[in-house]
Motif scaffolding. Structure first.
Motif: not given
Length: 120
Positions: A96-120
């Protein structure tokens, strides 16, 4: 400051995610539904969208399609944060076009790492 649009219908999780993101120096706008997210986009374009998939009304998959149909929003990175954990569901999100997919339950560090990676 980097702006993130958070789309999550579950109040407790939405508040937790908002706090995590703000503590990591992101400006967060929240939407409880896909419809609310589309309205929010008209007011201010975020740098990134984090969205649930299973929501009443417009689902996350419908939301990403509507967002990417609009030329001015097509390049906004999109992350799904969902309880739908099967490989098939994850593939649907990426197709569908998502740059990342994280499943719940999740670790905040995993989400933050992906966000930082996508935003450069």
């Amino acid at each position: 400051m980097t702006k993130i649009l958070l789309v999550e219908d579950e109040l407790a999780l939405r508040e937790t995610l908002e706090e995590i993101l703000e503590l990591n120096n992101f400006e967060v706008s929240v939407a409880e539904s896909g419809e609310e997210a589309l309205e929010s986009l008209q007011n201010s374009a975020p740098d990134l969208i984090v969205s649930d998939i299973m929501m009443p009304g417009i689902t996350g998959l419908e939301l990403i399609a509507k967002v990417h149909q609009q030329a001015q929003f097509k390049q906004i990175p999109f992350i799904f944060l969902s309880a739908l954990a099967s490989k098939e569901d994850q593939n649907k999100g990426i197709i569908a076009g998502a740059k990342g997919y994280i499943t719940k339950p999740f670790k905040a560090s995993e989400l933050l790492a992906l966000i930082r990676e996508l935003l450069g």
